[in-house]
Design a protein around this motif. Structure first.
Motif, PDB file in Angstrom:
ATOM      1  N   MET A 134       0.884  -1.449   0.283  1.00 51.97           N
ATOM      2  CA  MET A 134       0.056  -0.224   0.120  1.00 51.97           C
ATOM      3  C   MET A 134       0.789   1.394  -0.026  1.00 51.97           C
ATOM      4  N   GLU A 135       2.316   0.897   0.994  1.00 54.74           N
ATOM      5  CA  GLU A 135       2.810   2.282   0.506  1.00 54.74           C
ATOM      6  C   GLU A 135       3.742   3.399  -0.824  1.00 54.74           C
ATOM      7  N   GLU A 136       3.234   2.478  -1.779  1.00 59.60           N
ATOM      8  CA  GLU A 136       4.009   2.085  -2.975  1.00 59.60           C
ATOM      9  C   GLU A 136       2.807   2.486  -3.821  1.00 59.60           C
ATOM     10  N   TRP A 137       1.320   2.527  -2.910  1.00 57.98           N
ATOM     11  CA  TRP A 137       0.577   2.775  -4.540  1.00 57.98           C
ATOM     12  C   TRP A 137       0.617   3.880  -4.534  1.00 57.98           C
ATOM     13  N   PRO A 138       0.249   4.913  -6.188  1.00 62.09           N
ATOM     14  CA  PRO A 138       0.114   6.580  -6.877  1.00 62.09           C
ATOM     15  C   PRO A 138      -0.726   6.816  -5.915  1.00 62.09           C
ATOM     16  N   ARG A 139      -0.646   7.828  -5.171  1.00 59.96           N
ATOM     17  CA  ARG A 139      -1.023   8.992  -4.921  1.00 59.96           C
ATOM     18  C   ARG A 139      -1.670  10.460  -5.117  1.00 59.96           C
ATOM     19  N   LYS A 140      -2.260  10.490  -5.749  1.00 64.29           N
ATOM     20  CA  LYS A 140      -2.590  11.592  -5.633  1.00 64.29           C
ATOM     21  C   LYS A 140      -2.130  13.613  -4.446  1.00 64.29           C
ATOM     22  N   PRO A 141      -2.353  14.470  -5.363  1.00 63.81           N
ATOM     23  CA  PRO A 141      -1.832  15.221  -4.294  1.00 63.81           C
ATOM     24  C   PRO A 141      -3.521  15.764  -3.051  1.00 63.81           C
ATOM     25  N   ASP A 142      -3.836  14.957  -3.229  1.00 62.26           N
ATOM     26  CA  ASP A 142      -5.263  15.049  -2.002  1.00 62.26           C
ATOM     27  C   ASP A 142      -5.318  13.896  -1.173  1.00 62.26           C
ATOM     28  N   GLY A 143      -4.620  13.012  -1.875  1.00 61.54           N
ATOM     29  CA  GLY A 143      -4.122  11.949  -1.267  1.00 61.54           C
ATOM     30  C   GLY A 143      -5.066  10.561  -1.854  1.00 61.54           C
ATOM     31  N   SER A 144      -5.418  10.835  -2.876  1.00 53.32           N
ATOM     32  CA  SER A 144      -6.428   9.524  -3.691  1.00 53.32           C
ATOM     33  C   SER A 144      -5.733   8.937  -3.779  1.00 53.32           C
ATOM     34  N   LEU A 145      -6.062   7.685  -5.046  1.00 53.55           N
ATOM     35  CA  LEU A 145      -5.711   7.119  -5.502  1.00 53.55           C
ATOM     36  C   LEU A 145      -5.667   7.001  -7.101  1.00 53.55           C
ATOM     37  N   ASP A 146      -4.330   7.356  -7.480  1.00 53.09           N
ATOM     38  CA  ASP A 146      -3.819   7.738  -9.001  1.00 53.09           C
ATOM     39  C   ASP A 146      -3.662   6.180  -9.379  1.00 53.09           C
ATOM     40  N   MET A 147      -4.547   5.133  -9.910  1.00 52.15           N
ATOM     41  CA  MET A 147      -4.414   3.832 -10.425  1.00 52.15           C
ATOM     42  C   MET A 147      -4.059   4.448 -11.664  1.00 52.15           C
ATOM     43  N   TYR A 148      -4.071   3.129 -12.479  1.00 41.67           N
ATOM     44  CA  TYR A 148      -3.877   4.116 -14.316  1.00 41.67           C
ATOM     45  C   TYR A 148      -3.721   1.890 -15.243  1.00 41.67           C
ATOM     46  N   SER A 149      -3.474   2.358 -16.265  1.00 43.95           N
ATOM     47  CA  SER A 149      -2.882   0.696 -16.743  1.00 43.95           C
ATOM     48  C   SER A 149      -2.616   1.455 -17.811  1.00 43.95           C
ATOM     49  N   HIS A 150      -0.448   0.909 -17.614  1.00 39.65           N
ATOM     50  CA  HIS A 150       0.576   0.419 -18.618  1.00 39.65           C
ATOM     51  C   HIS A 150       0.742  -0.365 -18.693  1.00 39.65           C
ATOM     52  N   PRO A 151       1.013  -1.156 -20.119  1.00 40.31           N
ATOM     53  CA  PRO A 151       1.731  -2.159 -20.078  1.00 40.31           C
ATOM     54  C   PRO A 151       2.493  -3.167 -19.322  1.00 40.31           C
ATOM     55  N   LEU A 152       2.514  -4.066 -19.109  1.00 37.35           N
ATOM     56  CA  LEU A 152       3.379  -5.068 -17.926  1.00 37.35           C
ATOM     57  C   LEU A 152       5.013  -5.259 -18.722  1.00 37.35           C
ATOM     58  N   ASP A 153       5.522  -5.044 -18.392  1.00 39.21           N
ATOM     59  CA  ASP A 153       7.321  -5.764 -18.807  1.00 39.21           C
ATOM     60  C   ASP A 153       6.849  -7.302 -18.221  1.00 39.21           C
ATOM     61  N   LEU A 154       6.452  -8.404 -19.114  1.00 39.02           N
ATOM     62  CA  LEU A 154       6.142 -10.296 -19.347  1.00 39.02           C
ATOM     63  C   LEU A 154       7.641 -10.501 -19.187  1.00 39.02           C
ATOM     64  N   GLN A 155       8.801  -9.800 -19.849  1.00 43.02           N
ATOM     65  CA  GLN A 155       9.863 -10.173 -19.363  1.00 43.02           C
ATOM     66  C   GLN A 155      10.630 -10.215 -19.116  1.00 43.02           C
ATOM     67  N   ARG A 156      10.450  -9.202 -17.904  1.00 45.91           N
ATOM     68  CA  ARG A 156      10.889  -8.909 -16.948  1.00 45.91           C
ATOM     69  C   ARG A 156      10.272  -9.814 -15.355  1.00 45.91           C
ATOM     70  N   LEU A 157       9.019  -9.806 -15.733  1.00 46.39           N
ATOM     71  CA  LEU A 157       8.047 -10.214 -14.602  1.00 46.39           C
ATOM     72  C   LEU A 157       8.682 -11.857 -14.754  1.00 46.39           C
ATOM     73  N   LEU A 158       9.173 -12.497 -15.592  1.00 46.09           N
ATOM     74  CA  LEU A 158       9.618 -13.887 -15.993  1.00 46.09           C
ATOM     75  C   LEU A 158      11.006 -14.242 -15.447  1.00 46.09           C
ATOM     76  N   ASP A 159      11.705 -12.749 -15.759  1.00 47.27           N
ATOM     77  CA  ASP A 159      13.360 -13.119 -14.957  1.00 47.27           C
ATOM     78  C   ASP A 159      13.252 -12.880 -13.673  1.00 47.27           C
ATOM     79  N   GLU A 160      12.092 -12.316 -13.039  1.00 43.06           N
ATOM     80  CA  GLU A 160      12.093 -12.029 -11.624  1.00 43.06           C
ATOM     81  C   GLU A 160      11.452 -13.337 -10.682  1.00 43.06           C
ATOM     82  N   SER A 161      10.584 -14.554 -11.533  1.00 44.83           N
ATOM     83  CA  SER A 161      10.276 -15.266 -10.963  1.00 44.83           C
ATOM     84  C   SER A 161      11.068 -16.435 -10.355  1.00 44.83           C
ATOM     85  N   SER A 162      11.065 -17.273 -10.225  1.00 43.46           N
ATOM     86  CA  SER A 162      11.475 -18.450  -9.150  1.00 43.46           C
ATOM     87  C   SER A 162      11.595 -19.855 -10.487  1.00 43.46           C
ATOM     88  N   LEU A 163      10.571 -19.785 -11.089  1.00 39.42           N
ATOM     89  CA  LEU A 163      11.502 -20.641 -12.112  1.00 39.42           C
ATOM     90  C   LEU A 163      12.438 -20.904 -12.879  1.00 39.42           C
TER      91      LEU A 163
END
Length: 163
Positions: A134-163
């Motif tokens: 929760m402490e990493e969630w993006p917030r607007k200046p008023d404290g409300s959430l500032d969610m977005y939809s950006h492409p997820l880097d799938l290769q980086r996700l695979l690289d960080e897996s434990s397999l």
């Protein structure tokens, strides 16, 4: 607590899906995603779990044996969201999907979470995701959430897996 507000400890406990073919659904939820089969009612229903809970996913053919999926532009469940504990286990799930030849509908970084979107064999939407702390969630200046939809880097996700 405000009597019109739900208790913050309330959780959504499980999803129960109508499927056309129980064995086909089990191959996806048990064999690909890795849920454990906890109980079975012949060829009409099965209950699956992560970690030994009585069930997180129920599958049945009671009203849907051999049926077609609902039309795309109709009401109903948009997707079932399955929460993974961390980025490495979400990466492991992506490895399993790739190995099984399952195509993603999308993959997004929402600021608060990272998500993989796909369809099960009955065309039910499935989201596999992990929340950021929760402490990493993006917030607007008023404290409300500032969610977005950006492409997820799938290769980086695979690289960080434990397999």
């Amino acid at each position: 607590m405000n009597p019109s507000t739900i208790d913050p400890q309330v959780r959504i406990g499980h999803v129960h899906l109508k499927v056309a073919d129980l064995e086909r659904a089990l191959r996806f939820y048990r064999d690909v995603l890795g849920f454990q089969e906890m109980q079975r009612f012949g060829d009409s229903a099965a209950f699956l779990s992560a970690g030994g809970y009585h069930h997180h996913i129920g599958l049945n053919t009671w009203e849907s044996l051999g049926a077609s999926p609902p039309p795309r532009r109709s009401t109903g469940l948009y997707h079932t969201a399955i929460l993974y504990p961390d980025r490495a286990t979400l990466g492991n799930a992506l490895h399993r999907l790739i190995k099984a030849g399952i195509r993603l509908d999308g993959a997004s970084d929402h600021g608060v979470s990272e998500a993989l979107y796909l369809r099960d064999p009955d065309q039910n939407g499935v989201e596999l995701y992990r929340d950021r702390p929760m402490e990493e969630w993006p917030r607007k200046p008023d404290g409300s959430l500032d969610m977005y939809s950006h492409p997820l880097d799938l290769q980086r996700l695979l690289d960080e897996s434990s397999l």
